[in-house]
Write an enzyme that holds these catalytic residues in place. Structure first.
Site, PDB file in Angstrom:
ATOM      1  N   ASP A  55      24.788  33.167  57.447  1.00  0.00           N
ATOM      2  CA  ASP A  55      25.695  31.796  57.169  1.00  0.00           C
ATOM      3  C   ASP A  55      27.166  32.301  56.865  1.00  0.00           C
ATOM      4  O   ASP A  55      27.374  33.231  55.895  1.00  0.00           O
ATOM      5  CB  ASP A  55      25.089  30.841  56.061  1.00  0.00           C
ATOM      6  CG  ASP A  55      24.138  30.206  56.426  1.00  0.00           C
ATOM      7  OD1 ASP A  55      24.152  29.589  57.380  1.00  0.00           O
ATOM      8  OD2 ASP A  55      23.023  30.455  55.558  1.00  0.00           O
ATOM      9  N   ASP A  57      25.180  39.608  56.926  1.00  0.00           N
ATOM     10  CA  ASP A  57      24.829  38.385  56.429  1.00  0.00           C
ATOM     11  C   ASP A  57      24.653  37.208  57.615  1.00  0.00           C
ATOM     12  O   ASP A  57      25.338  37.387  58.641  1.00  0.00           O
ATOM     13  CB  ASP A  57      25.826  37.996  55.416  1.00  0.00           C
ATOM     14  CG  ASP A  57      25.430  36.625  54.813  1.00  0.00           C
ATOM     15  OD1 ASP A  57      24.418  36.230  54.249  1.00  0.00           O
ATOM     16  OD2 ASP A  57      26.670  35.575  54.967  1.00  0.00           O
TER      17      ASP A  57
END
Length: 331
Positions: free
Chosen positions: A14, A12
């Site tokens: 953020d 991922d």
């Protein structure tokens, strides 16, 4: 090392690699170490405000070299879904950033601006400039019969200043106005971004790495993949201790350095009742935590208890301080 047990690491972004536009300490070094070892990487993000090429350029500018074909975004996935479901040239109202509008155009669909254009679909993704006017047009279009597709429903975005409203908060505006759910949610926790990344890399042993239990980890569980939760973003220790089965990661680490330690040092739950200076004394459906040491080691011990419904109390000053830092009270 944990990373050595996998033939692909899906990150991922953020909260794992960066916070908004600032790299997280150690992220660049971790990716470089994987590349040096010949381990492929991929990036799967729910943030629909950038296209894959833009994300790759942003990462490269932060010192994390990335190619566009290593990046999967919910914006690209949503546009691809719409292209499969609608005739070429169909009108689509886009609620979000220019990146999402560009993806829809490139998918062979016509971007329109309001309900008067009779859109066949409304696609909604995060955009920092989304306001009332376009949300109102979206609500009118959906009420008139347009299919409502959300790129993701993350309630918040991590930032150096703390969590900020994410696309899920904007989706909630239309949900409240119409008293209904989106027809389709494309991004995590749906498993498609993870399974697509694994398929493109022909991976047989992928590992998903995320900072959110309700999107990254739940998506990995749904995809049947092992996952590593890093505590650099949204979900914290108290969230992990209370996680339902569908949001429980395989591993937990303070940060990406956990990729380069033995898997057993991050595995959930920890084996036994003594780990790195911490001791869990169990009796009659309750447990007492004593000792001191690595906070993540204590967290691994506690997951083994709380996930089985055991009530845990702190019985050493270090344990009490840890509970207070986490903002966690035993149920």
């Amino acid at each position: 090392m944990l990373a050595d047990e996998h033939d692909l690491v899906i990150f991922d972004l953020d909260g794992v690699i960066y916070l908004i536009d600032k790299p997280i300490d150690g992220a660049s070094a971790a990716v470089e170490k994987l590349r040096a070892a010949g381990t492929p990487v991929a990036y799967a993000t729910n943030n629909a405000s950038r296209r894959a090429a833009d994300v790759a350029a942003l990462l490269t500018g932060m010192g994390v070299p990335a190619a566009p074909d290593e990046v999967l975004t919910s914006a690209g996935a949503a546009a691809a879904v719409l292209a499969q479901r609608l005739p070429s040239g169909s009108p689509v109202l886009v609620v979000g950033a220019e990146a999402l509008r560009a993806e829809v155009r490139d998918a062979g669909l016509q971007v329109v601006d309001g309900a008067d254009d009779k859109p066949a679909a409304v696609v909604q993704g995060y955009g920092p400039d989304v306001g009332w006017r376009v949300l109102a047009e979206a609500a009118l279009s959906i009420r008139a019969g347009a299919t409502w597709v959300a790129t993701n429903t993350d309630r918040t975005l991590p930032s150096p200043r703390g969590p900020l409203p994410g696309n899920g908060s904007l989706v909630a505006v239309i949900r409240t106005a119409l008293d209904r759910e989106p027809d389709l949610i494309v991004g995590k926790p749906e498993p498609a971004l993870f399974t697509t990344a694994a398929s493109l890399s022909k991976s047989e042993k992928p590992l998903a790495v995320g900072d959110r239990l309700d999107t990254d980890i739940q998506g990995a569980v749904g995809a049947g993949m092992p996952s590593l939760l890093v505590l650099t973003g949204v979900s914290g220790p108290a969230d992990l201790l209370a996680a339902p089965p569908e949001q429980r990661p395989t591993y937990v680490a303070a940060d990406l350095s956990g990729l380069f330690r033995p898997a057993a040092e991050s595995a959930l739950p920890a084996e036994g009742d003594d780990v790195d200076g911490w001791h869990l004394d169990r009796h009659d459906g309750s447990a007492i935590l004593t000792g001191s040491g690595d906070p993540v080691a204590a967290l691994r011990l506690l997951c083994g208890a709380t996930w089985n419904g055991v009530r845990v109390q702190a019985a050493s000053p270090e344990a009490e301080a840890l509970f207070e830092t986490w903002g966690w009270k035993a149920a």
